[in-house]
Scaffold this motif. Structure first.
Motif, mmCIF file in Angstrom:
data_model
loop_
_atom_site.group_PDB
_atom_site.id
_atom_site.type_symbol
_atom_site.label_atom_id
_atom_site.label_comp_id
_atom_site.label_asym_id
_atom_site.label_seq_id
_atom_site.Cartn_x
_atom_site.Cartn_y
_atom_site.Cartn_z
ATOM 1 N N TYR A 1 39.246 28.894 35.304
ATOM 2 C CA TYR A 1 40.316 29.045 34.338
ATOM 3 C C TYR A 1 41.588 28.550 35.007
ATOM 4 N N ALA A 2 42.122 27.433 34.518
ATOM 5 C CA ALA A 2 43.279 26.796 35.136
ATOM 6 C C ALA A 2 44.533 27.107 34.324
ATOM 7 N N VAL B 1 38.383 25.526 31.905
ATOM 8 C CA VAL B 1 39.232 25.840 30.759
ATOM 9 C C VAL B 1 40.685 25.860 31.204
ATOM 10 N N THR B 2 41.523 25.094 30.520
ATOM 11 C CA THR B 2 42.957 25.122 30.802
ATOM 12 C C THR B 2 43.636 26.081 29.835
ATOM 13 N N LEU B 3 44.569 26.850 30.361
ATOM 14 C CA LEU B 3 45.266 27.858 29.577
ATOM 15 C C LEU B 3 46.767 27.661 29.689
ATOM 16 N N THR B 4 47.464 27.901 28.587
ATOM 17 C CA THR B 4 48.927 27.931 28.642
ATOM 18 C C THR B 4 49.329 29.240 29.286
ATOM 19 N N THR C 1 55.910 33.582 34.338
ATOM 20 C CA THR C 1 57.140 34.329 34.071
ATOM 21 C C THR C 1 57.169 34.876 32.656
ATOM 22 N N ASN C 2 56.177 34.500 31.846
ATOM 23 C CA ASN C 2 56.110 34.906 30.454
ATOM 24 C C ASN C 2 55.012 35.950 30.280
ATOM 25 N N ALA C 3 55.398 37.206 30.089
ATOM 26 C CA ALA C 3 54.425 38.297 29.996
ATOM 27 C C ALA C 3 53.481 38.112 28.814
ATOM 28 N N GLU C 4 53.985 37.568 27.718
ATOM 29 C CA GLU C 4 53.145 37.372 26.535
ATOM 30 C C GLU C 4 52.046 36.359 26.802
ATOM 31 N N GLN C 5 52.380 35.256 27.467
ATOM 32 C CA GLN C 5 51.370 34.250 27.783
ATOM 33 C C GLN C 5 50.329 34.788 28.759
ATOM 34 N N TYR D 1 44.811 36.889 29.453
ATOM 35 C CA TYR D 1 43.889 37.989 29.779
ATOM 36 C C TYR D 1 42.929 38.263 28.626
ATOM 37 N N GLN D 2 43.439 38.281 27.411
ATOM 38 C CA GLN D 2 42.583 38.535 26.251
ATOM 39 C C GLN D 2 41.521 37.449 26.119
ATOM 40 N N PHE D 3 41.917 36.194 26.301
ATOM 41 C CA PHE D 3 40.955 35.093 26.185
ATOM 42 C C PHE D 3 39.903 35.160 27.278
ATOM 43 N N ILE D 4 40.355 35.357 28.521
ATOM 44 C CA ILE D 4 39.418 35.345 29.648
ATOM 45 C C ILE D 4 38.450 36.518 29.572
ATOM 46 N N SER D 5 38.934 37.697 29.238
ATOM 47 C CA SER D 5 38.040 38.855 29.139
ATOM 48 C C SER D 5 36.981 38.634 28.064
#
Length: 434
Positions: free
Chosen positions: A103-104, A127-130, A134-138, A143-147
């Protein structure tokens, strides 16, 4: 009167003789005691040096035996932050080619290294992730996607590599407080944010946490105080978390990296940032320092960047070692030069500057003792080509049923295409000369 006078002279001579004899004996005793003290201290010193050398050799050969024990990548996932360029980008490709689920995390997967990584895999194993740290929401979305992805693919989170980082080259009065906040928020608090968010998965799978730090976290450099401060904090964070997480069987290690010529220290970018900081400085500061001083300061640091090593394969190889080794060390150094410079922190403060400046010109000497991973000049292109080739093999996908033997043969082919000699990562050691 004469006999009395003679008696007095004899008594005086006797006392003088005793006095000088006493003084001579005292001097002799002092010399003997001094010699004894010197000999004792010498024996203690050489005993200490010999003991340290023996322990270092034992540790070296023990590490060599442990390094041959690597985990099988199938079913193991690795999260890497800061994969847009540099260490993160190269590490993501390396681990993908070795068979790990990767997960990148990137600032923007549609540009730079994120775009390249997104186009590599067809089996969704890279898998590349945005993920701006510094952005808690991202971070929460990642975390939701990876879990969910781990559960769907029956994978375990094996490692988190906190690699994301930024740098600022400026003296304290040249830049704003916001610059320090930005560096700390990315380099230090970003690692805290990612670790805290993904800690439930680490606890569930008893994974490992890898903090990419720097020698700047051990020895501070003038004009780089924001970066040094953030890396000091990362080292302290890793040392504390190692103790905290031991009850969960989570391993924590630190990668102490030397200076490498990555996109973060691109000379044009550094020059642009330094010029912006200088323009934002108050007129009082500009008048006090003067344009001539700033120009000399900027040119000196730009010149220093040219002395940095462009062999980032050393750092990538060290990170990969920390990921794939069955037994992980508390701290890794990316090169012999890095380990030697790390000893400077034990010197008296007034000696540290001389020690650090001395090693600036040691590359021509230390290059004689380089060992371990040596990438080809076009390693990135070879790696990308091999990654695209391997994405065609279902044997390396997470839900594969191919045999371990077939998997091993493909991994050997990929490794042979990347390195000049067999992959045997030798950790930097003062007493090891190949």
């Amino acid at each position: 009167m004469q006999p009395m006078r003679n008696s007095i002279v004899k008594v005086i001579c006797g006392w003088l003789t005793l006095y000088f004899a006493y003084k001579l004996l005292a001097v002799i005793m002092r010399v003997e005691i001094f010699e004894y003290v010197i000999l004792t201290l010498g024996r203690c010193f050489f005993t200490f040096v010999f003991t340290v050398a023996v322990l270092k050799y034992i540790d070296y050969f023990y590490e060599r035996s442990q390094k041959s024990k690597t985990v099988h990548p199938q079913g193991k996932a690795v999260l890497i932050t800061g994969c847009d360029t540099g260490f993160g980008f190269e590490t993501a490709l390396r681990l993908y080619c070795m068979g790990f689920q990767v997960y990148a995390g990137c600032l923007d997967p549609k540009i730079n290294g994120g775009l390249t990584l997104s186009s590599v895999d067809k089996n969704n194993r890279l898998v590349t992730l945005t993920m701006d740290v510094t952005n808690a929401e991202q971070v929460d979305n990642a975390y939701q996607f990876i879990s969910s992805h781990l559960e769907a693919k029956n994978l375990s989170l094996w490692a988190i590599v906190n690699n994301a980082g930024v740098c600022s080259w400026s003296e304290l009065e040249f830049c704003s407080t916001e610059t320090y906040q930005k560096v700390l928020n990315t380099n230090t608090l970003g690692a805290v944010r990612v670790t805290k968010t993904f800690l439930p998965l680490l606890k569930q799978f008893q994974g490992r946490l890898i903090m990419v730090s720097s020698l700047a976290g051990l020895l501070s450099y003038p004009g780089l105080t924001a970066y040094c401060m953030s890396k000091h904090a990362i080292a302290a964070l890793a040392d504390g978390l190692r103790k905290e997480f031991s009850k969960w069987n989570i391993s924590v290690t630190t990668i102490e990296s030397a200076g490498y010529r990555t996109a973060m220290v691109n000379s044009q970018k550094v020059k642009h940032d330094m010029d912006n900081n200088w323009k934002m400085a108050s007129k009082c500061v500009q008048e006090e320092y003067g344009e001539e001083y700033f120009t000399a300061f900027r040119n000196a640091h730009i010149k220093r960047l040219s002395s940095l090593s462009d062999n980032i394969g050393q750092a990538v190889d060290t990170i990969v070692t920390a990921v794939e080794s069955e037994y992980i060390r508390d701290r890794y150094y990316t090169s012999l030069k890095a380990e030697m410079r790390a000893f400077g922190r034990f010197l008296p403060q007034e000696w540290q500057d001389i020690f650090m400046l001395t090693f600036e010109s040691f590359d021509s000497v230390l290059c004689r003792f380089k060992f371990g991973f040596q990438p080809e000049p076009d390693a990135r292109n070879v790696l990308l080509a091999k990654a695209n080739e391997m994405s065609e093999f279902n044997s390396l996908s997470a839900d594969s049923d191919f045999t371990v033997q077939k998997d091993h043969e493909i991994l050997l082919e990929a490794t042979d295409a990347l390195i000049k000699s067999q992959k045997c990562i030798q950790e930097s050691c003062l007493w090891y000369i190949p």
